[in-house]
Motif scaffolding. Structure first.
Motif, PDB file in Angstrom:
ATOM      1  N   ALA A   1       0.825  -1.213   0.000  1.00 61.09           N
ATOM      2  CA  ALA A   1       0.000   0.000   0.000  1.00 61.09           C
ATOM      3  C   ALA A   1       0.859   1.263   0.000  1.00 61.09           C
ATOM      4  O   ALA A   1       1.765   1.416   0.811  1.00 61.09           O
ATOM      5  CB  ALA A   1      -0.925   0.007   1.211  1.00 61.09           C
ATOM      6  N   GLY A   2       0.569   2.136  -0.929  1.00 62.40           N
ATOM      7  CA  GLY A   2       1.287   3.401  -1.015  1.00 62.40           C
ATOM      8  C   GLY A   2       2.565   3.321  -1.819  1.00 62.40           C
ATOM      9  O   GLY A   2       3.163   4.342  -2.149  1.00 62.40           O
ATOM     10  N   LEU A   3       3.006   2.081  -2.115  1.00 67.69           N
ATOM     11  CA  LEU A   3       4.240   1.904  -2.902  1.00 67.69           C
ATOM     12  C   LEU A   3       3.947   1.239  -4.236  1.00 67.69           C
ATOM     13  O   LEU A   3       4.403   1.684  -5.282  1.00 67.69           O
ATOM     14  CB  LEU A   3       5.240   1.020  -2.139  1.00 67.69           C
ATOM     15  N   ARG A   4       3.217   0.117  -4.155  1.00 68.50           N
ATOM     16  CA  ARG A   4       2.896  -0.646  -5.361  1.00 68.50           C
ATOM     17  C   ARG A   4       1.394  -0.890  -5.382  1.00 68.50           C
ATOM     18  O   ARG A   4       0.914  -1.916  -4.918  1.00 68.50           O
ATOM     19  CB  ARG A   4       3.649  -1.984  -5.359  1.00 68.50           C
ATOM     20  N   PRO A   5       0.645   0.070  -5.888  1.00 70.39           N
ATOM     21  CA  PRO A   5      -0.811  -0.032  -5.827  1.00 70.39           C
ATOM     22  C   PRO A   5      -1.339  -1.245  -6.588  1.00 70.39           C
ATOM     23  O   PRO A   5      -0.724  -1.688  -7.564  1.00 70.39           O
ATOM     24  CB  PRO A   5      -1.289   1.274  -6.445  1.00 70.39           C
TER      25      PRO A   5
ATOM     26  N   ARG B   1     -19.259   1.185  12.628  1.00 76.41           N
ATOM     27  CA  ARG B   1     -19.243   2.287  11.648  1.00 76.41           C
ATOM     28  C   ARG B   1     -17.814   2.727  11.349  1.00 76.41           C
ATOM     29  O   ARG B   1     -17.462   2.982  10.195  1.00 76.41           O
ATOM     30  CB  ARG B   1     -20.066   3.463  12.180  1.00 76.41           C
ATOM     31  N   SER B   2     -16.987   2.801  12.384  1.00 74.47           N
ATOM     32  CA  SER B   2     -15.572   3.153  12.174  1.00 74.47           C
ATOM     33  C   SER B   2     -14.909   2.138  11.244  1.00 74.47           C
ATOM     34  O   SER B   2     -14.147   2.504  10.349  1.00 74.47           O
ATOM     35  CB  SER B   2     -14.801   3.175  13.494  1.00 74.47           C
ATOM     36  N   ALA B   3     -15.192   0.861  11.487  1.00 69.43           N
ATOM     37  CA  ALA B   3     -14.583  -0.189  10.665  1.00 69.43           C
ATOM     38  C   ALA B   3     -14.971  -0.007   9.201  1.00 69.43           C
ATOM     39  O   ALA B   3     -14.127  -0.122   8.300  1.00 69.43           O
ATOM     40  CB  ALA B   3     -15.006  -1.563  11.174  1.00 69.43           C
ATOM     41  N   GLU B   4     -16.243   0.313   8.954  1.00 72.11           N
ATOM     42  CA  GLU B   4     -16.682   0.503   7.556  1.00 72.11           C
ATOM     43  C   GLU B   4     -15.964   1.683   6.909  1.00 72.11           C
ATOM     44  O   GLU B   4     -15.477   1.590   5.774  1.00 72.11           O
ATOM     45  CB  GLU B   4     -18.202   0.739   7.513  1.00 72.11           C
ATOM     46  N   THR B   5     -15.907   2.796   7.641  1.00 71.17           N
ATOM     47  CA  THR B   5     -15.231   3.987   7.103  1.00 71.17           C
ATOM     48  C   THR B   5     -13.776   3.688   6.773  1.00 71.17           C
ATOM     49  O   THR B   5     -13.267   4.035   5.702  1.00 71.17           O
ATOM     50  CB  THR B   5     -15.288   5.132   8.145  1.00 71.17           C
ATOM     51  N   LEU B   6     -13.095   3.025   7.702  1.00 75.41           N
ATOM     52  CA  LEU B   6     -11.668   2.767   7.514  1.00 75.41           C
ATOM     53  C   LEU B   6     -11.431   1.722   6.427  1.00 75.41           C
ATOM     54  O   LEU B   6     -10.474   1.826   5.652  1.00 75.41           O
ATOM     55  CB  LEU B   6     -11.034   2.331   8.841  1.00 75.41           C
ATOM     56  N   ASP B   7     -12.302   0.717   6.338  1.00 77.20           N
ATOM     57  CA  ASP B   7     -12.159  -0.293   5.280  1.00 77.20           C
ATOM     58  C   ASP B   7     -12.294   0.352   3.901  1.00 77.20           C
ATOM     59  O   ASP B   7     -11.538   0.031   2.977  1.00 77.20           O
ATOM     60  CB  ASP B   7     -13.217  -1.395   5.428  1.00 77.20           C
ATOM     61  N   ALA B   8     -13.258   1.257   3.780  1.00 79.65           N
ATOM     62  CA  ALA B   8     -13.463   1.914   2.492  1.00 79.65           C
ATOM     63  C   ALA B   8     -12.245   2.773   2.147  1.00 79.65           C
ATOM     64  O   ALA B   8     -11.754   2.763   1.008  1.00 79.65           O
ATOM     65  CB  ALA B   8     -14.723   2.782   2.542  1.00 79.65           C
ATOM     66  N   ALA B   9     -11.732   3.493   3.145  1.00 79.89           N
ATOM     67  CA  ALA B   9     -10.554   4.331   2.900  1.00 79.89           C
ATOM     68  C   ALA B   9      -9.362   3.462   2.505  1.00 79.89           C
ATOM     69  O   ALA B   9      -8.596   3.800   1.602  1.00 79.89           O
ATOM     70  CB  ALA B   9     -10.219   5.152   4.150  1.00 79.89           C
ATOM     71  N   TRP B  10      -9.225   2.323   3.174  1.00 85.66           N
ATOM     72  CA  TRP B  10      -8.113   1.417   2.857  1.00 85.66           C
ATOM     73  C   TRP B  10      -8.228   0.882   1.426  1.00 85.66           C
ATOM     74  O   TRP B  10      -7.236   0.855   0.683  1.00 85.66           O
ATOM     75  CB  TRP B  10      -8.068   0.248   3.844  1.00 85.66           C
ATOM     76  N   ALA B  11      -9.411   0.437   1.058  1.00 83.38           N
ATOM     77  CA  ALA B  11      -9.601  -0.167  -0.273  1.00 83.38           C
ATOM     78  C   ALA B  11      -9.161   0.819  -1.359  1.00 83.38           C
ATOM     79  O   ALA B  11      -8.431   0.467  -2.294  1.00 83.38           O
ATOM     80  CB  ALA B  11     -11.063  -0.570  -0.458  1.00 83.38           C
ATOM     81  N   GLU B  12      -9.566   2.056  -1.181  1.00 85.68           N
ATOM     82  CA  GLU B  12      -9.219   3.094  -2.150  1.00 85.68           C
ATOM     83  C   GLU B  12      -7.704   3.366  -2.135  1.00 85.68           C
ATOM     84  O   GLU B  12      -7.056   3.440  -3.180  1.00 85.68           O
ATOM     85  CB  GLU B  12     -10.020   4.359  -1.766  1.00 85.68           C
ATOM     86  N   PHE B  13      -7.162   3.464  -0.939  1.00 83.31           N
ATOM     87  CA  PHE B  13      -5.743   3.783  -0.794  1.00 83.31           C
ATOM     88  C   PHE B  13      -4.874   2.673  -1.370  1.00 83.31           C
ATOM     89  O   PHE B  13      -3.936   2.904  -2.130  1.00 83.31           O
ATOM     90  CB  PHE B  13      -5.424   3.984   0.692  1.00 83.31           C
ATOM     91  N   ASP B  14      -5.217   1.436  -1.012  1.00 81.83           N
ATOM     92  CA  ASP B  14      -4.445   0.274  -1.432  1.00 81.83           C
ATOM     93  C   ASP B  14      -4.486   0.128  -2.954  1.00 81.83           C
ATOM     94  O   ASP B  14      -3.513  -0.263  -3.592  1.00 81.83           O
ATOM     95  CB  ASP B  14      -5.032  -0.970  -0.757  1.00 81.83           C
ATOM     96  N   ALA B  15      -5.630   0.441  -3.528  1.00 81.16           N
ATOM     97  CA  ALA B  15      -5.793   0.263  -4.966  1.00 81.16           C
ATOM     98  C   ALA B  15      -5.010   1.310  -5.750  1.00 81.16           C
ATOM     99  O   ALA B  15      -4.421   0.998  -6.789  1.00 81.16           O
ATOM    100  CB  ALA B  15      -7.277   0.337  -5.335  1.00 81.16           C
ATOM    101  N   ARG B  16      -4.978   2.555  -5.234  1.00 84.08           N
ATOM    102  CA  ARG B  16      -4.527   3.627  -6.116  1.00 84.08           C
ATOM    103  C   ARG B  16      -3.308   4.427  -5.666  1.00 84.08           C
ATOM    104  O   ARG B  16      -2.646   5.053  -6.492  1.00 84.08           O
ATOM    105  CB  ARG B  16      -5.693   4.604  -6.330  1.00 84.08           C
ATOM    106  N   ALA B  17      -3.023   4.437  -4.357  1.00 84.33           N
ATOM    107  CA  ALA B  17      -1.992   5.371  -3.885  1.00 84.33           C
ATOM    108  C   ALA B  17      -0.591   4.901  -4.263  1.00 84.33           C
ATOM    109  O   ALA B  17      -0.226   3.748  -4.034  1.00 84.33           O
ATOM    110  CB  ALA B  17      -2.090   5.526  -2.368  1.00 84.33           C
ATOM    111  N   ARG B  18       0.179   5.780  -4.866  1.00 86.90           N
ATOM    112  CA  ARG B  18       1.594   5.502  -5.066  1.00 86.90           C
ATOM    113  C   ARG B  18       2.376   6.775  -4.793  1.00 86.90           C
ATOM    114  O   ARG B  18       2.281   7.739  -5.553  1.00 86.90           O
ATOM    115  CB  ARG B  18       1.889   5.006  -6.468  1.00 86.90           C
ATOM    116  N   GLY B  19       3.113   6.757  -3.709  1.00 87.34           N
ATOM    117  CA  GLY B  19       3.876   7.948  -3.319  1.00 87.34           C
ATOM    118  C   GLY B  19       5.065   8.136  -4.237  1.00 87.34           C
ATOM    119  O   GLY B  19       5.798   7.194  -4.526  1.00 87.34           O
ATOM    120  N   VAL B  20       5.240   9.353  -4.723  1.00 87.86           N
ATOM    121  CA  VAL B  20       6.433   9.670  -5.514  1.00 87.86           C
ATOM    122  C   VAL B  20       7.035  10.964  -4.983  1.00 87.86           C
ATOM    123  O   VAL B  20       6.342  11.800  -4.401  1.00 87.86           O
ATOM    124  CB  VAL B  20       6.113   9.827  -7.028  1.00 87.86           C
TER     125      VAL B  20
END
Ligand SMILES: Cc1cc2nc3c(=O)[nH]c(=O)nc-3n(C[C@H](O)[C@H](O)[C@H](O)COP(=O)(O)OP(=O)(O)OC[C@H]3O[C@@H](n4cnc5c(N)ncnc54)[C@H](O)[C@@H]3O)c2cc1C
Ligand code: SF4
Ligand code: SF4
Lengths: 127, 529
Positions: free
Chosen positions: B398-402, B438-457
């Protein structure tokens, strides 16, 4: 957050650049260090402690920058206060600034004893 | 930046220590003394980074004679730890801490009391970390400052064999091929403005989990510390004499004893809370600057006299710092569930010693000193059998190799989401199953998006990876708090106020795509009565 690196006090040793945990300062060749990433400052005062020139001022507000009056700070006596209270460098042999950290436990015990005697007094007074 | 961003400094050592705080420096010294070559990498500067450097830890400090002293200490802590701690680990920590601190003579200038007795128990933070830096330098440890680790390297057999990271000041990357790795990156408070904590973003938890490590005790993350509003000054000694007031100036009643967090948080949920330190005895006021020189800095600079004036206070969350959870330890040498990977200090779970209540004030630092040395020696032993070699696989995700096509993610928004679930008093101090879900749902959704797309440069690389680490950590905390369907120690569920004997065991957690929890049946735990 760090607000000032005061040029006329700075010796250019760059210790602050090296010790800042969050890499806020940047070395500038032939000049005083630059506050390059103020937003990253974690308001830990470590740069002040390591600055032998007493050239750095960190404002206590950790949420946003503070407007500071450089000349007022220069005469305020606040610069270098932290390093002095730690008894570092030229203050190392000054008996007023010996390291009394070991007394912390006894302070907590004093507070506990005070709370107990206050509770006893309260009960005696019948409230 | 003197190097091109593509350039990699490649080094080899028996043991790589990741982190530069209390646990990391003790680990590096022990590995070196065991004969290993050692490289230590710190995100900031080894000597000023981490939460020890800005505080002043008092260690768990009980003399060996008479033997009843330690026995009683351990028995009492078993009770207050709600049975999740282990007497053998407690005895080991007490013994090693007692032996270790005097060895800093010559590096730390220990004070003597009025009777000329050397005082070893509590060391002032900046001097302590400066001493430990001198110690590792003198032992020939290679220290890379401003060199955060981003990901681990793994051998084909699954064991950990080094790490990769960046050189923030020198420029470029680094890679260390090592026989074994000690993870000592501290805990995380989710950037809550806790003093000295902002390099601690839970990176070690994420890196270890990517290698397959498990965590334990992540539900015990509800510790908060009082500080003047808009300041980081979470030094608590002087608040032992505090009087708190609500917005109308009425005194907020506090229960006797040190546990003021819950009543304070309750009051803060209703409105602003103010404080003065007028009850502080005169002689102590005079000594505060030479006991904790940083405590008065904000007051002096704001022109507040805390002994007279009322000032507004807040509570800063501590997450896993003076919470308890961290990487699960499966052996006496502090090995994690992954071979070749050892954990020390706040990166490791402190349940073994602290139990279900905070180890702040004594146990945490003693644990960092002890677990650091066990981990350092364990890693040195592992490295002797499994020498460093190049060719291991970097495993950061996550954040390196989406997982999908990289695109821009809003780091600020991700951080707000994490903090919005992990720090508010109503969600985290006064917990309930409903809100946790509810916290778990919010964080899971944020993770799914982050894991899929984030790549720090570029400049955002570290920040992106740190955000991934905090996001993963937050998910483990929430999942564990849900799994512990009861109240115990610092974990208090409004909807489950009782302690339930079915939960007389530790809760393990892990997983990245999907978070799992399970009870630790590995060791039968007797609830101390
Ligand atoms: C205000 C305060 C007061 C405390 N007082 C006490 C006390 O009196 N008694 C007690 O027992 N405990 C106390 N504690 C707890 C104690 O300080 C900690 O348990 C101890 O510091 C843990 O040491 P550590 O090495 O695990 O973490 P830290 O000392 O926080 O060090 C973590 C290090 O890891 C580095 N790092 C993080 N990420 C990376 C990365 N990706 N790559 C490389 N390096 C990285 C950081 O820069 C830092 O140097 C206190 C804590 C606080 C916050
Ligand atoms: S530590 Fe002080 S004297 Fe040295 S470069 Fe920084 S500001 Fe200048
Ligand atoms: S206060 Fe701390 S974080 Fe801020 S510039 Fe100084 S050393 Fe760096």
């Amino acid at each position: 957050m760090i607000e000032l690196v005061i040029a006329e006090r700075c010796t250019g040793c760059n210790a602050c650049v090296e010790v800042c945990p969050t890499n806020v300062l940047e070395l500038v060749a032939g000049d005083v260090p630059r506050i390059a990433r103020q937003a990253d400052c974690q308001t830990c005062f470590m740069c002040e402690l390591y600055c032998r020139g007493d050239a750095i001022y960190v404002a206590p507000d950790c949420e946003s920058p503070t407007v500071v009056d450089r000349d007022a700070i220069l005469t305020s006596g606040l610069l270098g206060e932290f390093r002095r209270d730690h008894g570092w460098d030229e203050w190392a042999t000054d008996p007023r600034y010996t390291n009394e950290h070991w007394r912390m436990e006894s302070v907590f015990l004093r507070a506990r004893d005070m709370a107990i005697s206050e509770a006893v007094a309260k009960r005696r007074d019948g409230n | 930046m003197s190097r091109s961003p593509e350039e990699t400094l490649e080094l080899t050592a028996d043991v790589l220590v990741i982190g530069g705080g209390l646990a990391a420096t003790w680990a590096a010294s022990a590995a070196r003394r065991a004969g290993a070559s050692v490289i230590l990498v710190d995100k900031g500067h080894c000597g000023t980074s981490g939460v020890t450097a800005t505080a002043g830890p008092g260690h768990w400090w009980v003399p060996p004679d008479p033997a009843e002293l330690r026995e009683t200490t351990i028995r009492n802590r078993l009770k207050s730890g709600f049975g999740l701690n282990d007497p053998e680990w407690m005895a080991r920590v007490l013994a090693l801490t007692w032996e270790s601190l005097p060895t800093l003579e010559g590096f730390y200038d220990f004070s003597t009391d009025e009777n000329g007795v050397k005082q070893y128990r509590a060391l002032r933070g900046p001097e302590y970390m400066r001493a430990l830096r001198k110690l590792v330098d003198s032992l020939g440890v290679t220290v890379l400052d401003h060199s955060p680790a981003l990901e681990l390297l793994q051998r084909a057999d699954g064991s950990v064999s080094g790490a990769r990271g960046i050189r923030r000041q020198a420029g470029g990357h680094w890679q260390v091929n090592a026989g074994a790795v000690v993870m000592a990156t501290g805990g995380t408070s989710f950037l809550s403005r806790l003093l000295g904590s902002h390099t601690n973003t839970g990176d070690g938890y994420l890196m270890a989990a990517e290698a397959g490590a498990e965590l334990s005790g992540m539900e015990f993350t509800t510790y908060y510390t009082v500080a003047p509003v808009r300041s980081t000054m979470t030094r608590s000694m002087s608040y032992a004499f505090a009087t708190y007031y609500d917005e109308d100036g009425a005194v907020i009643p506090m229960p006797p004893g040190p546990d003021t967090t819950r009543p304070l948080a309750r009051a803060m949920l209703k409105g602003h809370v103010f404080c003065d330190l007028a009850r502080t005895p005169e002689d102590i006021r005079g000594r505060v600057p030479t006991i904790s020189p940083n405590f008065m800095l904000p007051f002096r600079r704001w022109g507040i006299d805390p002994y007279k004036d009322r000032f507004e206070v807040t509570l800063h969350g501590e997450g896993t710092i003076r919470g308890i959870g961290g990487l699960r330890i499966v052996g006496e040498d502090c090995v994690t569930s992954v071979p070749g990977l050892y954990a020390a200090g706040d990166t490791a779970t402190r349940e073994l010693v602290a139990g279900a209540i905070s180890g702040g004030g004594n146990i945490n630092s003693a644990w960092a000193v002890s677990s650091g040395q066990w981990a350092g020696r364990g890693a040195a032993r592992f490295a002797a059998e499994n020498p460093a070699a190049s060719g291991a696989r970097p495993i950061g995700q996550a954040g390196l190799r989406p997982a999908t096509v990289p695109s821009d993610v809003d780091l600020g928004a991700a951080r707000s989401a994490i903090q919005g679930e992990m720090l508010p008093y109503d969600k985290n101090i006064f917990r309930s199953g409903h809100a946790l879900k509810r916290s778990a749902e919010t964080l899971d959704a944020a993770w799914a998006e982050f894991d899929a797309r984030a790549r720090g440069v570029g400049d955002a690389l570290l920040r992106t990876r740190e955000t991934a680490a905090m996001l993963a950590t937050a998910r483990w905390c929430v999942a564990s708090a849900l799994a512990r369907d009861e109240s115990r120690g610092m974990h208090q569920r409004e909807d489950r106020p009782q302690t339930d004997p079915r939960f007389d065991r530790r809760i393990l957690v892990g997983g990245l795509d999907k978070v799992w929890t399970r009870s630790d049946y590995g060791r039968a735990l007797e609830l101390a009565s």
